[in-house]
Design a protein around this motif. Structure first.
Motif, PDB file in Angstrom:
ATOM      1  N   THR A 168       0.839  -1.201   0.000  1.00 19.55           N
ATOM      2  CA  THR A 168       0.000   0.000   0.000  1.00 19.55           C
ATOM      3  C   THR A 168       0.873   1.249   0.000  1.00 19.55           C
ATOM      4  OG1 THR A 168      -1.749  -1.211   1.147  1.00 19.55           O
ATOM      5  CG2 THR A 168      -1.878   1.200   1.189  1.00 19.55           C
ATOM      6  N   LEU A 191      -6.462   6.412  -0.864  1.00 19.25           N
ATOM      7  CA  LEU A 191      -5.176   5.739  -0.680  1.00 19.25           C
ATOM      8  C   LEU A 191      -4.653   5.929   0.745  1.00 19.25           C
ATOM      9  CD1 LEU A 191      -3.566   6.663  -4.098  1.00 19.25           C
ATOM     10  CD2 LEU A 191      -4.007   4.329  -3.299  1.00 19.25           C
ATOM     11  N   ILE A 226      -3.167  -6.067  -3.217  1.00 14.66           N
ATOM     12  CA  ILE A 226      -3.538  -5.568  -1.895  1.00 14.66           C
ATOM     13  C   ILE A 226      -4.883  -6.162  -1.484  1.00 14.66           C
ATOM     14  CG2 ILE A 226      -4.204  -3.488  -0.609  1.00 14.66           C
ATOM     15  CD1 ILE A 226      -2.065  -1.999  -2.388  1.00 14.66           C
ATOM     16  N   LEU A 284      -4.119   3.086   3.816  1.00 18.25           N
ATOM     17  CA  LEU A 284      -2.891   2.900   4.589  1.00 18.25           C
ATOM     18  C   LEU A 284      -3.151   3.105   6.082  1.00 18.25           C
ATOM     19  CD1 LEU A 284       0.166   2.380   4.683  1.00 18.25           C
ATOM     20  CD2 LEU A 284       0.487   4.846   4.355  1.00 18.25           C
TER      21      LEU A 284
END
Length: 118
Positions: A10, A40, A98, A44
């Protein structure tokens, strides 16, 4: 301390994707680009929070939808001719990896929760 592979992937996706998103035309940069950037970073952040939580499933489950949103947003970038096919394919590959890792982590945590209850 070695990082979990999903967190490293990530992180790498963010490092690769953010420069692309910041170079989008103004009309897309402040809408789709900002939304993708936030997604994004939310992904994370969620992974990092889950890493240290005792009860991880409540944090991990919502991250599946972020991954799906990123897939569709990436597709929109491609279909609007904002990224070339090689970047679309590369981003899709990373996002899918992911997603697979996340699915595995959720499954592992579900099995763990079941074993603790028994």
């Amino acid at each position: 301390m070695e990082e979990l592979p999903i967190i490293q992937k990530t992180y790498d996706l963010i490092k690769w994707y953010i420069p692309i998103l910041t170079r989008l035309p103004k009309i897309h940069k402040f809408t789709l680009g900002d939304r993708m950037t936030n997604q994004l970073y939310d992904l994370l952040e969620g992974l990092l929070v889950a890493r240290y939580r005792q009860e991880k499933l409540s944090v991990l489950e919502p991250l599946k939808s972020i991954i799906d949103i990123l897939k569709y947003q990436t597709r929109i970038l491609f279909e609007f001719n904002l990224i070339p096919i090689h970047r679309y394919e590369y981003a899709g590959k990373l996002i899918n990896e992911i997603g697979v890792d996340l699915g595995g982590w959720i499954k592992q945590q579900s099995n763990y929760q079941k074993s603790v209850k028994n």
